[in-house]
Scaffold this motif. Structure first.
Motif, PDB file in Angstrom:
ATOM      1  N   ASP A  30      58.452  57.882  48.959  1.00  0.00           N
ATOM      2  CA  ASP A  30      60.177  57.895  48.922  1.00  0.00           C
ATOM      3  C   ASP A  30      60.970  58.790  49.910  1.00  0.00           C
ATOM      4  N   GLU A  31      59.882  59.503  50.523  1.00  0.00           N
ATOM      5  CA  GLU A  31      60.452  60.312  51.816  1.00  0.00           C
ATOM      6  C   GLU A  31      60.784  59.502  53.306  1.00  0.00           C
ATOM      7  N   MET A  32      59.558  58.805  52.983  1.00  0.00           N
ATOM      8  CA  MET A  32      59.726  57.642  54.172  1.00  0.00           C
ATOM      9  C   MET A  32      61.254  57.419  53.998  1.00  0.00           C
ATOM     10  N   LEU A  33      61.370  56.458  52.797  1.00  0.00           N
ATOM     11  CA  LEU A  33      62.620  55.640  53.037  1.00  0.00           C
ATOM     12  C   LEU A  33      64.045  56.785  53.119  1.00  0.00           C
ATOM     13  N   ALA A  34      63.289  57.939  52.599  1.00  0.00           N
ATOM     14  CA  ALA A  34      64.630  58.591  52.978  1.00  0.00           C
ATOM     15  C   ALA A  34      64.842  59.007  53.838  1.00  0.00           C
ATOM     16  N   ILE A  35      64.209  59.474  54.687  1.00  0.00           N
ATOM     17  CA  ILE A  35      64.215  59.226  56.051  1.00  0.00           C
ATOM     18  C   ILE A  35      64.808  57.972  56.752  1.00  0.00           C
ATOM     19  N   ALA A  36      63.782  57.263  56.934  1.00  0.00           N
ATOM     20  CA  ALA A  36      64.463  55.488  57.139  1.00  0.00           C
ATOM     21  C   ALA A  36      66.104  55.548  57.482  1.00  0.00           C
ATOM     22  N   SER A  37      66.440  56.124  55.467  1.00  0.00           N
ATOM     23  CA  SER A  37      68.467  56.331  56.053  1.00  0.00           C
ATOM     24  C   SER A  37      68.966  56.409  56.321  1.00  0.00           C
ATOM     25  N   ARG A  38      68.499  57.525  57.165  1.00  0.00           N
ATOM     26  CA  ARG A  38      69.214  58.718  57.949  1.00  0.00           C
ATOM     27  C   ARG A  38      69.448  58.082  59.180  1.00  0.00           C
ATOM     28  N   VAL A  39      69.199  56.811  59.724  1.00  0.00           N
ATOM     29  CA  VAL A  39      69.860  56.156  61.341  1.00  0.00           C
ATOM     30  C   VAL A  39      71.408  55.988  61.201  1.00  0.00           C
ATOM     31  N   PRO A  40      71.919  56.214  62.215  1.00  0.00           N
ATOM     32  CA  PRO A  40      73.138  55.672  62.585  1.00  0.00           C
ATOM     33  C   PRO A  40      73.659  54.387  61.974  1.00  0.00           C
ATOM     34  N   ASP A  41      74.496  54.972  61.406  1.00  0.00           N
ATOM     35  CA  ASP A  41      75.030  53.936  60.840  1.00  0.00           C
ATOM     36  C   ASP A  41      76.703  53.892  60.256  1.00  0.00           C
ATOM     37  N   HIS A  42      77.465  52.974  61.475  1.00  0.00           N
ATOM     38  CA  HIS A  42      78.475  53.140  61.792  1.00  0.00           C
ATOM     39  C   HIS A  42      79.407  52.553  60.956  1.00  0.00           C
ATOM     40  N   GLY A  43      80.105  53.547  60.092  1.00  0.00           N
ATOM     41  CA  GLY A  43      81.405  52.783  59.464  1.00  0.00           C
ATOM     42  C   GLY A  43      80.510  53.093  57.495  1.00  0.00           C
TER      43      GLY A  43
END
Length: 187
Positions: A30-43
């Motif tokens: 869950d921690e890995m997935l939460a970190i991965a979801s913090r990527v740059p995401d225009h819009g």
């Protein structure tokens, strides 16, 4: 800051055959997935999602991969089919990163796809930070429409990659890296 720099400087991509148990705990995943979801995401589109393959699910996915391979290669011997069946079974955890990129009035599909690629990178780094090793692979199965459908992707979704995560079975040598003089220019 030194710890973060050391982490970035020491990350390697091991062969999947060198990944073994244990893999991340549910809380670490869950921690890995939460970190991965913090990527740059225009819009703020979240144009990606994750598919978790662990335990028996790796074997079920392998059967779908093997079936597509056998359909295209009816004369393949059982050893060769077994290789395809095992594609997602070497590491204790495989995370499929799926691109949901599509037409948008303001955000090009390419930017959406790159956001998903950044999620793969952060998954690999998060695994390393937690003491695991990870390898980001694609392979023919990532591009095969039959396999994508069998693994739960819609027609407009694509695998950006499969991130294989586990514990290193043996130490890894570092590969040569490009010299900066060969890859950097100044405008």
């Amino acid at each position: 800051m030194t710890d973060a720099l050391t982490l970035l400087k020491t990350r390697k991509s091991p062969k999947v055959f060198d990944l073994t148990s244990p893999g991340p705990t549910p809380a670490q995943l869950d921690e890995m997935l939460a970190i991965a979801s913090r990527v740059p995401d225009h819009g703020k589109l979240a144009p990606w999602r994750f598919v978790i393959f662990e335990g028996e699910a790796r074997g079920r996915a392998g059967e779908a991969i093997a079936a597509a391979f056998r359909a295209d290669n009816p004369d393949a011997d059982e050893d060769r089919v077994a290789i395809e069946r095992m594609r997602l079974s070497h590491a204790p955890l495989v995370i499929g990163v799926v691109s949901k990129a599509g037409p948008h009035a303001k955000i090009p599909e390419w930017e959406q796809t790159l956001s998903g690629a950044a999620a793969c990178t952060l998954l690999v780094l998060a695994a390393h930070a937690l003491g695991y090793a990870a390898t980001w692979l694609t392979g023919w199965q990532a591009y095969d429409a039959r396999v994508r459908a069998a693994l739960g992707l819609s027609e407009n979704e694509r695998f950006i990659g499969f991130v294989h995560v586990g514990t290193l079975a043996r130490p890894q040598d570092d590969r040569p890296r490009p010299a900066l003089a060969d890859i950097v220019t100044r405008f």
